[in-house]
Design an enzyme around this catalytic site. Structure first.
Site, PDB file in Angstrom:
ATOM      1  N   GLY A 252      -1.422   3.567  -5.557  1.00 45.07           N
ATOM      2  CA  GLY A 252      -2.370   2.453  -5.557  1.00 45.07           C
ATOM      3  C   GLY A 252      -2.214   1.573  -4.336  1.00 45.07           C
TER       4      GLY A 252
ATOM      5  N   HIS B  46      -3.973   5.307   5.501  1.00 44.17           N
ATOM      6  CA  HIS B  46      -3.811   6.607   4.838  1.00 44.17           C
ATOM      7  C   HIS B  46      -4.582   6.625   3.520  1.00 44.17           C
ATOM      8  CE1 HIS B  46      -1.419   9.722   2.579  1.00 44.17           C
ATOM      9  NE2 HIS B  46      -1.700  10.378   3.694  1.00 44.17           N
ATOM     10  N   ASP B  47      -4.474   5.552   2.736  1.00 40.68           N
ATOM     11  CA  ASP B  47      -5.236   5.463   1.478  1.00 40.68           C
ATOM     12  C   ASP B  47      -6.734   5.556   1.751  1.00 40.68           C
ATOM     13  OD1 ASP B  47      -2.824   5.131   0.164  1.00 40.68           O
ATOM     14  OD2 ASP B  47      -3.198   3.054  -0.448  1.00 40.68           O
TER      15      ASP B  47
ATOM     16  N   TYR C 117      -2.356  22.682   2.487  1.00 45.18           N
ATOM     17  CA  TYR C 117      -2.931  23.000   3.787  1.00 45.18           C
ATOM     18  C   TYR C 117      -1.851  23.624   4.666  1.00 45.18           C
ATOM     19  CZ  TYR C 117      -0.792  18.412   4.546  1.00 45.18           C
ATOM     20  OH  TYR C 117       0.078  17.360   4.580  1.00 45.18           O
TER      21      TYR C 117
ATOM     22  N   GLY D  22       2.871   3.941  -1.581  1.00 46.12           N
ATOM     23  CA  GLY D  22       3.139   4.332  -2.960  1.00 46.12           C
ATOM     24  C   GLY D  22       1.833   4.421  -3.718  1.00 46.12           C
TER      25      GLY D  22
ATOM     26  N   TYR E  62       0.780  -1.246   0.000  1.00 42.90           N
ATOM     27  CA  TYR E  62       0.000   0.000   0.000  1.00 42.90           C
ATOM     28  C   TYR E  62       0.810   1.293   0.000  1.00 42.90           C
ATOM     29  CZ  TYR E  62      -4.278  -2.583   0.385  1.00 42.90           C
ATOM     30  OH  TYR E  62      -5.329  -3.420   0.110  1.00 42.90           O
TER      31      TYR E  62
ATOM     32  N   TYR F 216      -7.651   9.185   2.632  1.00 35.34           N
ATOM     33  CA  TYR F 216      -7.735  10.007   1.418  1.00 35.34           C
ATOM     34  C   TYR F 216      -9.017   9.707   0.651  1.00 35.34           C
ATOM     35  CZ  TYR F 216      -3.076  12.244   1.077  1.00 35.34           C
ATOM     36  OH  TYR F 216      -1.971  13.041   1.236  1.00 35.34           O
TER      37      TYR F 216
ATOM     38  N   ASP G  48      -2.604  12.970   6.726  1.00 32.45           N
ATOM     39  CA  ASP G  48      -1.146  12.962   6.625  1.00 32.45           C
ATOM     40  C   ASP G  48      -0.488  12.943   8.005  1.00 32.45           C
ATOM     41  OD1 ASP G  48      -1.549  13.042   3.898  1.00 32.45           O
ATOM     42  OD2 ASP G  48      -0.829  15.100   3.643  1.00 32.45           O
TER      43      ASP G  48
END
Length: 122
Positions: free
Chosen positions: A31, A47-48, A64, A29, A27, A51, A89
């Site tokens: 995709g 994190h994915d 931000y 990187g 996970y 997002y 993040d």
């Protein structure tokens, strides 16, 4: 944005640390699929997912405000989606730091063939 995320990672783990997390596991990187390989890879999975929940702006591009205070990442007075991206993040950078001992060099540049299991749901 991704540049700010990289700066957060480097701020928590040391200069150039972000390079350890590009193309790591299933996970970290671009995709992602399959089952996260370890706690570090799970940070990227979460994190994915984070997002994926952001609405109203592009998490990879939106800028931000944030700062470091006594080694802690503090998201600034962002509104809406900018606040959400900063939190995604911040949580991921802290997760990498908390799980730095699980980092396994064997998962760097892992072949996608080792990530073919059914993907977990967010």
């Amino acid at each position: 944005n991704l540049f700010q995320f990289a700066k957060m990672i480097n701020g928590k783990l040391g200069a150039f640390s972000v390079w350890n997390y590009i193309s790591y596991g299933c996970y970290c990187g671009w995709g992602g699929q399959g089952t996260p390989k370890d706690a570090t890879d799970r940070c990227c999975f979460v994190h994915d997912c984070c997002y994926g929940r952001v609405r109203g702006c592009n998490p990879k591009l939106a800028i931000y405000s944030y700062s470091f205070k006594k080694g802690n990442i503090v998201c600034g007075k962002n509104n809406g989606c900018l606040r959400d991206i900063c939190e995604c993040d911040r949580v991921a950078a802290n997760c990498f730091h908390q799980n730095k001992n699980t980092y396994n060099k064997n998962y760097k540049f892992l072949s996608s063939s080792r990530c073919r299991q059914t993907s977990e749901q967010c």
